[in-house]
Scaffold this motif. Structure first.
Motif, short mmCIF file in Angstrom:
data_model
loop_
_atom_site.label_atom_id
_atom_site.label_comp_id
_atom_site.label_asym_id
_atom_site.label_seq_id
_atom_site.Cartn_x
_atom_site.Cartn_y
_atom_site.Cartn_z
N THR A 77 9.49 47.78 28.43
CA THR A 77 9.60 48.18 29.83
C THR A 77 10.74 47.42 30.51
OG1 THR A 77 7.20 48.49 29.88
CG2 THR A 77 8.31 48.43 32.01
N ALA A 78 10.76 46.10 30.30
CA ALA A 78 11.77 45.27 30.96
C ALA A 78 13.17 45.64 30.48
CB ALA A 78 11.48 43.80 30.71
N ALA A 112 2.53 47.90 36.37
CA ALA A 112 3.77 47.63 37.10
C ALA A 112 3.90 48.61 38.27
CB ALA A 112 4.98 47.74 36.18
N SER A 113 4.98 48.45 39.01
CA SER A 113 5.23 49.32 40.17
C SER A 113 5.75 50.69 39.71
CB SER A 113 6.31 48.67 41.05
OG SER A 113 7.52 48.61 40.31
N ASN A 114 5.80 51.62 40.66
CA ASN A 114 6.39 52.93 40.36
C ASN A 114 7.82 52.79 39.87
OD1 ASN A 114 4.29 54.76 40.97
ND2 ASN A 114 4.61 54.40 43.16
N GLU A 115 8.56 51.89 40.50
CA GLU A 115 9.98 51.75 40.13
C GLU A 115 10.12 51.29 38.68
OE1 GLU A 115 13.22 49.25 42.34
OE2 GLU A 115 12.81 48.27 40.44
N VAL A 116 9.32 50.28 38.33
CA VAL A 116 9.47 49.70 36.98
C VAL A 116 8.87 50.63 35.93
CG1 VAL A 116 8.80 47.78 35.51
CG2 VAL A 116 9.58 47.34 37.85
N GLN A 140 18.37 50.96 32.85
CA GLN A 140 18.36 52.11 33.76
C GLN A 140 18.52 51.72 35.22
OE1 GLN A 140 15.03 54.72 33.40
NE2 GLN A 140 15.44 55.23 31.27
N VAL A 141 17.89 50.62 35.61
CA VAL A 141 17.85 50.28 37.03
C VAL A 141 18.82 49.14 37.36
CG1 VAL A 141 16.37 49.57 38.96
CG2 VAL A 141 15.45 51.06 37.16
N THR A 194 20.05 39.02 32.24
CA THR A 194 18.62 38.71 32.17
C THR A 194 17.82 39.80 32.87
OG1 THR A 194 19.17 36.36 32.21
CG2 THR A 194 16.87 36.97 32.64
N VAL A 195 16.87 40.37 32.13
CA VAL A 195 16.06 41.46 32.71
C VAL A 195 14.63 41.01 33.01
CG1 VAL A 195 17.44 43.27 31.65
CG2 VAL A 195 15.42 42.39 30.43
N GLY A 196 14.14 39.98 32.31
CA GLY A 196 12.75 39.60 32.54
C GLY A 196 12.47 38.16 32.16
N PHE A 197 11.38 37.64 32.76
CA PHE A 197 10.89 36.31 32.42
C PHE A 197 9.43 36.48 32.00
CE2 PHE A 197 9.12 32.08 34.00
CZ PHE A 197 9.57 31.37 32.90
N LEU A 198 9.15 36.24 30.71
CA LEU A 198 7.80 36.42 30.17
C LEU A 198 7.09 35.07 30.18
CD1 LEU A 198 5.63 38.08 28.61
CD2 LEU A 198 6.84 37.45 26.51
N VAL A 199 5.96 35.00 30.87
CA VAL A 199 5.31 33.69 31.02
C VAL A 199 3.79 33.85 31.13
CG1 VAL A 199 5.62 33.72 33.55
CG2 VAL A 199 5.37 31.53 32.37
#
Ligand SMILES: *Cc1c(COP(=O)(O)O)cnc(C)c1O
Length: 413
Positions: free
Chosen positions: A129-130, A282-286, A136-137, A200-205
């Motif tokens: 997803t990320a 997640a949100s609609n956007e993501v 895309q975004v 950087t697209v995401g931070f997984l924690v």
């Protein structure tokens, strides 16, 4: 005789713990080193081995059995649904999936859910997803997306997930690994911020690290992470597979700092201890980055799993299990600290997610877990020097008192 009884009564089939272990040793892959106990049944917080000896379950299958063993309402939902409909695949709709989606998104305060089965699959889904959101975004160039993770993490066992694993054993012999990940120290928001690049697209924690030894980050860490992610346009991906759904004394461990992740990963307890049910929210956007055919799972969103998850979520809220974890867990940690055991370096945790870190001189957590097993209590070491206590959230004070006596005996001989 029931089907299960007739199978276990088959000629030559093992009856004693020793016989069972011999079959496992001979016929199973050797990828686990379990405590020597063969469990035959369970009810609530208690399990019974094949010899009829009872044990208090203080591990809950790593928080997958938060509702206790064979919770009557979850069993009822399971049996009813199993008789009616178990699997359609998502080639068709089923009448449990829509209600599941609505209920879980409302519970989590997110717009959309993508259902999977195991925790590792949900983590993979969140990473996909990320990345897709990044291309895309956010506008990252093809194949350049980076995801930042933390030292000491545990997110499952697939090849991509072990590509950024803390533990050399988890990686040894399994390469080549998936590129595109960076690892920074856990609990250090500045280190995270410094590692961010335009790709950087995401931070997984994990908001509390589980397998890493029940590590609670410093106060303010999650707030800082939230701020940085928003400022830098990086998705905050919270892996709450173990810490979520009440374990830490709040519905989600992120709630301790009132932060909302962009992507939330759930698993384990979501399946009520009966079905592997995991989810990414997640949100609609993501979540909007997916179109039909991009991703899927044969069993993901199956009606049996959905029915079980729906009743599990209802029980969690109705019986106030998050509050219960806080009320029971914090005093237990205090009592463990007051033992002043010479073996113990630190007692830490949140709610009923408790780690007892031992000094090296104590001889390792594994040895003490064996002793606790002989006392009638089941728990397991996480990293070498940490005993994890994570009983079902339905546990009664009297059972915790019983456990405390055994722990005191083992830690203060
Ligand atoms: C257990 C766990 C996973 C993996 O779940 P599986 O169902 O074993 O694949 C992922 N993340 C965290 C934080 C976990 O504790």
């Amino acid at each position: 005789m029931s089907a299960v009884e007739s199978m276990t009564a088959e000629k030559n089939s093992p009856t004693t713990s020793v016989e069972h272990s011999a079959w496992v040793d001979q016929f199973s892959a050797n990828n686990y080193a379990p405590l020597p106990v063969v469990i035959a049944r369970g009810e609530g917080c208690w399990v019974e081995d094949v010899e009829g000896k009872k044990y208090l379950d203080m591990l809950s299958a790593y928080s997958a059995v938060n509702f206790g063993h064979s919770h009557p309402e979850i069993v009822e939902a399971f049996v009813e649904q199993a008789k009616r409909l178990t699997l359609t695949s998502r080639a068709f709709q089923n009448d449990q999936f829509g209600p599941f989606c609505k209920e879980i998104t409302e519970l989590c305060g997110q717009d959309r859910v993508l259902p999977m089965n195991t925790g590792a699959e949900a983590v993979e889904t969140a990473l996909k997803t990320a990345r897709k959101w990044g291309y895309q975004v956010k506008g990252v160039a093809p194949d350049e997306a980076e995801i930042i993770c933390c030292e000491g993490n545990f997110h499952g066992r697939t090849i991509t997930v072990i590509s950024f694993s803390r533990d050399p054993q988890f990686k040894d012999g399994f390469g080549p690994f998936t590129p595109g990940f960076k690892v920074v120290p856990y609990g250090d928001a500045k280190a995270f911020e410094a590692a961010i690049t335009p790709n950087t697209v995401g931070f997984l924690v994990e908001p509390v690290q589980g397998e890493g030894g029940i590590v609670v980050p410093p106060n303010g860490y999650l707030t800082e992470v939230r701020r940085i992610c928003t400022e830098q346009n990086v998705l905050f991906i919270a892996d709450e597979v173990q810490s979520g759904l009440g374990r830490t004394g709040k519905l989600f461990a992120c709630d301790h700092e009132n932060v909302k992740p962009d992507v939330l990963i759930l698993g384990k307890a979501l399946g009520g201890g009966m079905m592997p049910v995991s989810a990414v929210l997640a949100s609609n956007e993501v979540m909007g980055v997916f179109k039909p055919g991009d991703h899927g799972s044969t069993f993901g969103g199956n009606p049996l799993g959905c029915a079980v998850a729906r009743v599990a979520m209802r029980i969690l809220i109705r019986d106030k299990l998050s509050e219960r974890a806080a009320e029971l867990g914090e005093p237990l940690m205090d009592r463990l600290r007051e033992l002043n055991s010479p073996m113990v370096k630190e007692v830490r945790g949140r709610g009923l997610f408790i780690g007892i870190e031992l000094h090296d001189s104590a001889g390792g957590a594994k040895k003490l877990c064996k002793q606790l097993k002989d006392e009638g209590m089941l728990c397991k070491e996480t990293v070498e020097n940490v005993i994890r206590l994570a009983p079902p959230l339905i546990i009664e004070q009297k059972d915790l008192d019983w456990a405390f006596e055994r722990i005191a005996r083992v830690l203060c001989p």
